[in-house]
Structures are given as structure tokens and as C-alpha cells.
Design a protein around this motif. Structure first.
Motif: not given
Length: 119
Positions: A18-33
């Protein structure tokens, strides 16, 4: 397989997905957390492998050892490989990689339940 541990792994995978999906939708790369969250899932998988090994040795359930342990090992390899790939890839696709890996681990968890005979 211990059902509370199985559900903990599945919920943790769903949270990472879910967290990764949110980042995909927002066009962001993975963060260390997010990678730390994947490491928590990996720790749960190691714990589950130890518990499954103890249950298999004590004669809890008769399963096809090669098939079962093949899934366990595969499941434990997916997230570290995805995390390394996501760390190297600093675009939106790193989030996609982590999303696919988390969903794959959740699916493999369900398959392990089928092999174990609990599903």
C-alpha cells in the motif's frame, strides 16, 4: 504454520504494498523507511522459517519438503533482491519494484498455507 504469524506477514506485506502504491501514484522513488519496512517483513519471514522448521522436525505436518522449503527460500529472497533493485533505481519504478515484491511475498505466503494444508 502458525496462523497469527502468517497473518502478520500478510498484513505487513499489504502495508508495504500500500505504501509503495501511494508512492507510485505520487510518482516518487522508494525512501529508506520503506526499505526498513521491507526488512521488518523479512525478519518475520526468517522467524516463520524457524517456526516452520521446528514444526516440521517435531512431526507437526507431513509436507513435501522440497516444495515447501523451495517456497520458503524463494519468499526470503524476493524482498532483499527487490530492495537492492529499488535502492539502485532512483525513479518511480523503484516503488513499482517494491510493490510487486510485496505482493509476490503475500501470494507465496498463501501458497505456503496451501502446501502446509491449512488453506
Amino acid at each position: 504454520m502458525v496462523m497469527p504469524l502468517v497473518w502478520t506477514v500478510v498484513v505487513a506485506c499489504a502495508a508495504v504494498a500500500g505504501w509503495s502504491t501511494w508512492f507510485v501514484v505520487r510518482d516518487r522513488a522508494v525512501v529508506l523507511r520503506q526499505l526498513w519496512a521491507a526488512a521488518v517483513v523479512e525478519a518475520l519471514l526468517v522467524l516463520q522459517a524457524v517456526v516452520a522448521g521446528v514444526l516440521a522436525v517435531t512431526g507437526g505436518v507431513d509436507v513435501d519438503g522440497v516444495l515447501f522449503w523451495g517456497y520458503v527460500v524463494t519468499q526470503m529472497i524476493v524482498l532483499p533482491l527487490a530492495a537492492a533493485w529499488a535502492f539502485a533505481e532512483r525513479t518511480r519504478w523503484s516503488s513499482v519494484v517494491l510493490l510487486v515484491a510485496a505482493l509476490t511475498v503475500a501470494f507465496l505466503e498463501y501458497r505456503l498455507l496451501q502446501i502446509w494444508g491449512a488453506a
